[in-house]
Structure formats: C-alpha cells, structure tokens
Write a protein that holds these residues in place. Sequence first.
Motif, PDB file in Angstrom:
ATOM      1  N   LYS A 343       0.815  -1.200   0.000  1.00 22.97           N
ATOM      2  CA  LYS A 343       0.000   0.000   0.000  1.00 22.97           C
ATOM      3  C   LYS A 343       0.858   1.264   0.000  1.00 22.97           C
ATOM      4  O   LYS A 343       0.677   2.183  -0.802  1.00 22.97           O
ATOM      5  CB  LYS A 343      -0.864  -0.083   1.259  1.00 22.97           C
ATOM      6  N   GLY A 345       4.141   1.646  -0.667  1.00 21.13           N
ATOM      7  CA  GLY A 345       5.066   1.783  -1.791  1.00 21.13           C
ATOM      8  C   GLY A 345       4.344   2.237  -3.052  1.00 21.13           C
ATOM      9  O   GLY A 345       4.840   3.103  -3.786  1.00 21.13           O
ATOM     10  N   LEU A 346       3.185   1.666  -3.307  1.00 26.09           N
ATOM     11  CA  LEU A 346       2.472   2.056  -4.524  1.00 26.09           C
ATOM     12  C   LEU A 346       2.035   3.523  -4.430  1.00 26.09           C
ATOM     13  O   LEU A 346       2.092   4.273  -5.400  1.00 26.09           O
ATOM     14  CB  LEU A 346       1.274   1.136  -4.762  1.00 26.09           C
ATOM     15  N   ARG A 347       1.648   3.946  -3.214  1.00 23.95           N
ATOM     16  CA  ARG A 347       1.299   5.363  -3.027  1.00 23.95           C
ATOM     17  C   ARG A 347       2.511   6.251  -3.257  1.00 23.95           C
ATOM     18  O   ARG A 347       2.403   7.319  -3.860  1.00 23.95           O
ATOM     19  CB  ARG A 347       0.760   5.587  -1.610  1.00 23.95           C
ATOM     20  N   LYS A 348       3.664   5.781  -2.786  1.00 18.86           N
ATOM     21  CA  LYS A 348       4.877   6.572  -2.931  1.00 18.86           C
ATOM     22  C   LYS A 348       5.223   6.733  -4.416  1.00 18.86           C
ATOM     23  O   LYS A 348       5.616   7.815  -4.869  1.00 18.86           O
ATOM     24  CB  LYS A 348       6.022   5.877  -2.180  1.00 18.86           C
ATOM     25  N   VAL A 349       5.074   5.636  -5.174  1.00 18.22           N
ATOM     26  CA  VAL A 349       5.344   5.685  -6.611  1.00 18.22           C
ATOM     27  C   VAL A 349       4.373   6.653  -7.300  1.00 18.22           C
ATOM     28  O   VAL A 349       4.767   7.481  -8.126  1.00 18.22           O
ATOM     29  CB  VAL A 349       5.227   4.259  -7.217  1.00 18.22           C
TER      30      VAL A 349
ATOM     31  N   MET B  21       7.297  -2.115   4.240  1.00 15.55           N
ATOM     32  CA  MET B  21       7.415  -2.032   2.781  1.00 15.55           C
ATOM     33  C   MET B  21       8.598  -2.870   2.317  1.00 15.55           C
ATOM     34  O   MET B  21       9.639  -2.882   2.978  1.00 15.55           O
ATOM     35  CB  MET B  21       7.629  -0.573   2.369  1.00 15.55           C
ATOM     36  N   ALA B  23      10.334  -2.728  -0.697  1.00 14.65           N
ATOM     37  CA  ALA B  23      11.071  -2.263  -1.877  1.00 14.65           C
ATOM     38  C   ALA B  23      11.788  -0.966  -1.545  1.00 14.65           C
ATOM     39  O   ALA B  23      11.255  -0.120  -0.821  1.00 14.65           O
ATOM     40  CB  ALA B  23      10.123  -2.050  -3.049  1.00 14.65           C
ATOM     41  N   LEU B  25      12.553   2.124  -2.918  1.00 15.27           N
ATOM     42  CA  LEU B  25      12.028   2.882  -4.066  1.00 15.27           C
ATOM     43  C   LEU B  25      12.769   4.194  -4.310  1.00 15.27           C
ATOM     44  O   LEU B  25      13.369   4.748  -3.388  1.00 15.27           O
ATOM     45  CB  LEU B  25      10.544   3.187  -3.822  1.00 15.27           C
ATOM     46  N   PRO B  26      12.711   4.707  -5.531  1.00 14.47           N
ATOM     47  CA  PRO B  26      13.337   6.006  -5.831  1.00 14.47           C
ATOM     48  C   PRO B  26      12.773   7.103  -4.924  1.00 14.47           C
ATOM     49  O   PRO B  26      11.565   7.152  -4.686  1.00 14.47           O
ATOM     50  CB  PRO B  26      12.939   6.274  -7.284  1.00 14.47           C
ATOM     51  N   LEU B  46      -6.666   1.402   0.598  1.00 13.30           N
ATOM     52  CA  LEU B  46      -6.063   0.562  -0.426  1.00 13.30           C
ATOM     53  C   LEU B  46      -5.494  -0.647   0.308  1.00 13.30           C
ATOM     54  O   LEU B  46      -4.483  -0.540   1.000  1.00 13.30           O
ATOM     55  CB  LEU B  46      -4.937   1.326  -1.148  1.00 13.30           C
ATOM     56  N   HIS B  47      -6.185  -1.761   0.170  1.00 10.10           N
ATOM     57  CA  HIS B  47      -5.758  -2.932   0.939  1.00 10.10           C
ATOM     58  C   HIS B  47      -4.813  -3.802   0.129  1.00 10.10           C
ATOM     59  O   HIS B  47      -5.217  -4.779  -0.468  1.00 10.10           O
ATOM     60  CB  HIS B  47      -6.976  -3.728   1.402  1.00 10.10           C
ATOM     61  N   LEU B  48      -3.545  -3.401   0.147  1.00  6.79           N
ATOM     62  CA  LEU B  48      -2.503  -4.237  -0.448  1.00  6.79           C
ATOM     63  C   LEU B  48      -1.644  -4.755   0.705  1.00  6.79           C
ATOM     64  O   LEU B  48      -1.617  -4.154   1.781  1.00  6.79           O
ATOM     65  CB  LEU B  48      -1.658  -3.432  -1.432  1.00  6.79           C
ATOM     66  N   PRO B  49      -0.910  -5.861   0.473  1.00  3.32           N
ATOM     67  CA  PRO B  49      -0.086  -6.422   1.540  1.00  3.32           C
ATOM     68  C   PRO B  49       0.975  -5.430   2.007  1.00  3.32           C
ATOM     69  O   PRO B  49       1.382  -4.546   1.246  1.00  3.32           O
ATOM     70  CB  PRO B  49       0.587  -7.630   0.871  1.00  3.32           C
ATOM     71  N   GLU B  50       1.447  -5.593   3.216  1.00  3.04           N
ATOM     72  CA  GLU B  50       2.543  -4.758   3.729  1.00  3.04           C
ATOM     73  C   GLU B  50       3.579  -5.680   4.352  1.00  3.04           C
ATOM     74  O   GLU B  50       3.430  -6.121   5.482  1.00  3.04           O
ATOM     75  CB  GLU B  50       1.998  -3.738   4.722  1.00  3.04           C
TER      76      GLU B  50
END
Lengths: 443, 498
Positions: A343, A345-349, B21, B23, B25-26, B46-50
């Motif tokens: 959640k 990381g995708l928001r950060k992107v 998290m 990854a 990330l940049p 936004l229910h994605l895995p963490e």
Amino acid sequence: MPYIPHTEADVEAMLQTIGVNRIEDLFSEVPENLRFSRELNIPDAMDESKLYAHLKGLSDQNVDATKVSWFLGAGLYDRFVPASVGAVISRGEYLTSYTPYQPEFSQGYLQTIYEFQSMIAELYGMEVANASMYDGSTSMAEAAVLAHGLTGRRKIVVSASVHPHYRQVLETYLWAQSLDLVTISTPQALTEDYSVVDDQTACVIIQHPNFFGSLEDLGKAHDAARKAGAMFIVVSDPTSMALLKPPGEFDADIVVGEGQPLGVAMGFGGPLVGLFACKRELVRRIPGRIVGRTQDHEGRPGYVMTLRTREQDIRREKATSNICTNEALMALAATVYMSALGKNGLRKVAEGTVRNTQYARQALAVQGARPKFEHKVFGEFVLELPRDASEVQKELIPRGIMAGLPLGPYYGDAWKNSLLVACTETRTRAQIDHYAAMLKEVL
Amino acid sequence: MPMKQVPQPISIFEKGSPGRMGANLPETDAPEVDLQAALGDLRDDLHLPELGELEVLRHFTNLSHINYGIETGFYPLGSCTMKYNPKINEATAGLPGFRAIHPMQPVETAPGAFEVLAQVQEILCEVAGFDEITLQPLAGAHGELTCLMLIKAYHDSRGEGAQRKYVLIPDSAHGTNPASAAACGYEVKSVPTDAHGNTDLEALRGMVNNEVAALMITNPSTLGLFEPNIKEICDLLHSVGAQVFCDGANMNAMVGTTRPGDHGFDCMHFNLHKTFSTPHGGGGPGCGAIGLMKHLEPFLPIPVIRRASNGKVQLETARPLSIGRVSAFYGQFLMEVRALTYLLAYGRQKMRNISRFAVLNANYVKARLRDVLPAAHDRHCMHECVLTATRYKKGGVRALDISKRLIDYGFHPPTNYFPLIVPEAIMIEPTETETKETLDAFCDAMIAICKEAEESPELLHGAPSTQIVGRLDEAAAVKNLDVRWIHPSRREKAPVSG
Ligand SMILES: Cc1ncc(COP(=O)(O)O)c(C=O)c1O
C-alpha cells in the motif's frame, strides 16, 4: 547438438524398441512429395557465445531508457522494478510450467493467481478480476464484445481520449463481429459530449486518466451510460489507482487496463498483461481464466481454475472468449511487485509521479512551450511547442532525452506541435531541468 | 508415500504488518504537491499487503516449491510441447537494449529491435514455407483469430463476404478453433474423423460448398498423426473458393522435415511458446506468429515490418486493405528475442533435428507402452502419441486416475480427454530434449501404474497422495465461488462466498 541429449547408442536402442531401422522411417506417413529435401535457407547455427554476441550487437543499436532520460509513456511506462520481481519470475518452477491444469501439482502458481485477482480487484475497486488477458487493448476489446453479448445491442461508443492503438484494436474486433463503433471526439482532451449514447448503445468506454494524462469526469460518463441502459466500461492505469478514486466507486461495470506499469518491462511492447475486473454479477460471463479457492476431500484448502464451463476447451464455439494461453508470468510479476511495494510503496510511486509531472509542467514552459490544457492530470500532460513536435523530439535524442510522444500522427494537424510528456517516479529533478535546458536550446 | 512435508501456505494478505514495505524505491526530489489540489478527491483505502522484502521473497519462493515446471522434471503434456527453454534465451531477452525500449519511440531509434523481428519473420517464412509472417498475434488462439480475420477480409474483397458463413472444423480440433471462428462471426460445422484417424474425406466432400469460408485443420492432427490426404483436402476447399487454415500447434513434428506452406495451406498460426522454446510461464505469455500466402498479404495487420531491397527494415502503416491492429504494438517482442536466439542456435545445419528427435521420442514411448496402453491408432505417430486407457475402465479406473497417480511417481501427467474423440485419451508429448533414461523412467512408472490399476485401483483413486493437497473439489469451487480475498473491514458488505 544443442539441447538434444541423444547419444548414438541411445538412438540405436530406441529404434530397435520401435522396430524401425532409421529415424527417417518414422516419417513414412508424410507423403513423399511433401517431404522437404533441401537444406533450409537460413543463417548458420551459432554456438552460445556467438549467439549472445549477435543479440547483444542488435540490442546495442537501440536507444533505451538506461541510456537517455525517458519521458515517453502513452500507456507503457519506465517505472522502477525491484530486483525481487525478476528473481521470482525467473524461477524455473514458475517460468517453465504450463497452465495449471493439474491443480495438485500447481498449488503455488494457483495461489499467486488468486492473490493477483484479489489485488487487481482491490486496485480498481471492483468485486472480481480474472487471471489476465493478453494486453490492455485486447482486454478492452473483449469487454466491448461482452457488453454486446449482455445487452444484445450493437453500438459501441468510445471516447477519442482512449489510447489510439486500443481504439484500432477495438475497431478490428468489432469489424469481425459486424458491430458498430462510434467515437466521441475530444478536441479539448476531455470527453464532454455524450449525445451519441442512445438506446442502441451496448457500452460507453472511457479512459481515466485518459490518453492525454487528464482526469475524466467519471460521474458524468456513468450517468450518460446508465440513462441509456448501456454498460459503463473504464480503462485505467493501475499506478494511478493508488491515489485516485477507483472506477468501482463510480459504479463501473467493467474496468480494464494495461498491467505493465506493475513491474513489467516496457520490452518494446511485449509481453504485457491485460487487466480485467468486473462486477460480481458478470463473473459467469467473464473471458479468460479465473482461479477459485476450494478444498480437497480432507478439507484442506486449495486452489483450482474455476467456472471452467465458460472456456473454449469445454464450451468450444459457445465459449465466452477464445483466449487460452494468457499472460500468467507477467501477472506473477505484477503480484510480486504489488506485494513488495504494498500500500505505502504504490502510493509513494504514484505520488512521485505526480510531483515530477507537476514540476515538469512548469519547468518545461520555456521559449513559448506551454502546457496545452489546464486540466488535472496524473502522470503525463500535453506540452504545446512553438513548432513541429516530431522534429523537436528528434533533436532532443542526441541531447540525451526521449522527450515524449508527438501527437500529430494520431490526432491530426491541430496537434502537430503537441507532445505528450510522461514523468514517472524514476525521473529526477536534474533530468527535468536538463530537459528544460535542452528544450530551450532547440526551440 | 507420505504427504509432502510443507506447511499449508498462508495467503499473502495474512502476512506482514501495517507500515512495512518491501522495496527500496526512488526518492523524489521534485517539490511536494498538495495531492488533493492536483488530483481532486483521493481514494481513502487501499488494501494491499505490507511486507518486508525478505518476507516477500520467502512467500513466493515457498510457493514455487509447490509448483512443477520443466526444470523440475518431465512434463509430457500433449499438445503443449514442453521442451527445455534454454537459459541463453533468458540472457539475451534480458539485455537492456531490448527490455528498456518502447514501441512508440521513433522507428529510427530502434533498428536493432526491428532487425530482430525481421530475422524471426524471415526464418519462420523459410521453415514453414509461407510468403509472409506477422508477429503481432499474442498467443496461438490470437493467431487463429487473426488468420480468420485475414480470410474474412479476403472474401469481403471478392464480394463473397456475406455468402461465406461457415467454418469447417474436424471433431478432433482444439477448443480454440471453434471459439476463434465464433469470435470472427462464423458458424461452425464439425467434420468427422475416419477410423484411421484421418479427416473423413467423403464426409468433407459433402460439406464443402461456396458458403464455406474456411477449413481449420491441425496437421499433424491432435491425434499426433500426419494427415496423408492434406494436399487433396486443400485442393478440395480451394475448388469452391474457400481457404484452409493450419493450426500449427504441432509444428514441432515438422521443423526441417516438411513445410505446411507446401501442403497447400493459405495460412497458419505458430505457437513460438511451444515449437520455438519460449517459456510458457504457467499460462503465458504465448507468442502467436502467423504465416500466410501472397493472396492474403494485402490484409495483414498494421504495421507491417519488411526488409527493403537495400537491406534496411521498414515499417508500413498505410495499407488500405489491412484488417487493422490485432494488438497494441508489435507482438510479444521479448519472446521474439528468445525465439530468435533459439532459431539461431539450430540454424541451417541443425534445424531438422528438432522434428527428427521429437518424433523419435514419441514413437519410443508409444512402443514401450504398447502392451499396457495401446495407441488409439496404430500408425507411426509424429511428435506425440495418443493412447487409450479404456481397458481399465471396467475396473473403475479412468485416464484421469492414471494421470493423478503419475504425480505420486514424480512426473507431470500427460494431457487427458483430448482430443475429445478418443475415449479415455492419454496424450503424451515427450519433446526432443528428454533423455532415453527419463523416458524409460516415465514408461516404467506408467507400466507400474497400469499394474496397480488392475491390482489395487484404490491407489489410483486416492492419488495424488504425495502433494500438499489431494484432489480438489471443483464443484464446490463453482458453487461457493471464492475468487478473491476480501479485507475484513469489507466482509459484511460483500460475502466471501455465495
Ligand atoms: C492444438 C492447439 N491449438 C491451439 C492452441 C491454442 O494456443 P494458445 O494457448 O497459445 O492460445 C493449443 C494450445 O493451447 C493447441 O494445443
């Protein structure tokens, strides 16, 4: 012989068991006049080191996103892909398996597909998603064909702000089934006039964020479709869904998209992965594969491909689609990507994309260049240049910049000076500043 | 044999912890923006895995351990050509100059990519004996659909589009054939197979007339048999102005030995993910090139990639008779890179060994199993053999039971119940990349299982008993449909099953 392990002794023993003298005897069923007797006129066989050198030589001829600053998007994006994604999808257990027809031997893959379906449905705010389609364009075309099948209506309405290649694929698919295509023109890059939507209309298709990067009014599109009893289909970039209200919140019937931004290489446009999500009431008509959770005879949980009676191997000409092989490996890449980023990381992107895009929108307004529209945008925008965008694009390549997509070839002369500029999270302020400086130089 | 000692896997949604998290990330250095002002109303959840990065890797690595691929073991799945997918292909497809390029960048900035496509096209043209190739279709079924579209456009151009309503398809055909015909707006008529396993010529003659748009036929057939009358069949269809499509899924039997273009076909789809070793990836990406003859060339999907007389590869887009685009870009490009790497590994000198050894291996398995599982048709088979398990049916053992028992012996099962016209079909395609030892081990297992089928059928009915799960309840999967995980906060609104 490459990859063929037979020794002479093997061959001899095998021929003896079969009861023939030579391998050629096994081809006795091929009529003599159809046997190919000359040598193939193709290049010489290469050993592994020559192969690599040959392909490396070809790859070196291309201008790629590791060599220049990349501002070309238009549906495929130069996003950061964590190394973990490649590590997982190159594992032989995944890479070299077939479609999981034997569920007991394929529980690992089946579980990842279930997880993929769950994440895509979640991103789009929809109830269900399938196991993948070929690409975003065919996913959209199949959605239109499904809308025709469900409503019995023959007219498909699409906005011109949908990706031009997707609309071309749609046109081809509709022609094959003698269905009608009506396109809403979008001179201001937004879909405004829904007057063509009527009681013959099977569906209304719009893209959000649209091809120009602009955010459409989904509520308005929804109302136009509903008033006419048509289905409402939305094409959406999955990354933008980390921030935007998903189409599911606007009562979309089907949401499709290109999954490439979720951890798949641009790869000159393939392989990609089509996303397809819909309302639960449509699930029994959904094209392609879908994985469900069930139990074995001892009550242990497990996964299987389900609703199989929709598919071609069982239903043949009455199947909901002809799709068989889909894009499982790219869907797995997307699953790993979404799991790794999660959640936050995708928001950060998505946020990095918005910040870079907003910054570029101001920074690139040099020497008479200016953003063509004032709309809200997500990750790309149209830059209006004082002269031909294709020429400017070409002049910027030797300066280390892939500047974007010239829109004239797609939308006509009024767009000749328009350049579609994309900024992903992988761009930096320094790259954008360099772009601005070089733009100043060539304009 | 004991159950596999792996703990029951947990869903990724039940792992991790809020705020984590996985990854690196940049970091963005552009100024911050007010997202609400920039985008309007934002989504609230936004229910994605963490998960952390290592947790993510473990999740997918452990799941891979309960999945079976060619690199795990023998995978004789008939009609699927599960051959070794060479590692050098992965290395070349991983080159940044291929991975990090975009199909809409200026044509002159990707000459190496167009060269790859042109070289694949040229080699496929020669190997299959066609005039033209397009690589735009994305899988085998997509290639079938594209071929039918070309045929439709061809009939339209001759003013016969409305009259030609039917597509003829043998009853042994793969399901994608009729499904593709329907997707192209055609009605399907089924052609019977005769007692020898060939297309029933008499019946076919009675069905052929000027309302037929095309015949879709698989050669070698899905019975693994070469159609000896293929030339006559093509002539018959052509005599009424119809076209003949070849389902080329079985091209592995023909590479370098015989060319479908010489058989009289007008067009054909390839599955590069079968014949030319691009990995199947657990259900894709496929790679569905098609070959066609000159008269269909005006209708090719755009853009057309062509080598000009000066040797340079060019792109043609202004083609008024084209059916249009069938996919967004140039096809499965990185798969074409793999296919080219493979094609060049064999090259002029070695290409025909592919079909020779594929056919040798299939006939060897057929011969070794002839006493326990006879072939549906006792002829030399091509790259695969179709056997029948009817003799065990009276003892309550079905072909599927034999397949499931094979899992306990550590082999991937063959294809079952296809083609539909063979009762209790077991379709075995070993491919040329398997050693004699592997084939022997597999045949020994099959023979042992057939003995068990007679002596202790319960072993087969209870199979597999060595995996993390036994046979799964597919009816329950449909009845209590559960195709996604739902976050607990939403469960009242949308029940998990129902
Ligand atoms: C005989 C035959 N035809 C067509 C197809 C369809 O190919 P694809 O799965 O690539 O769409 C297959 C394989 O699945 C096949 O075995």
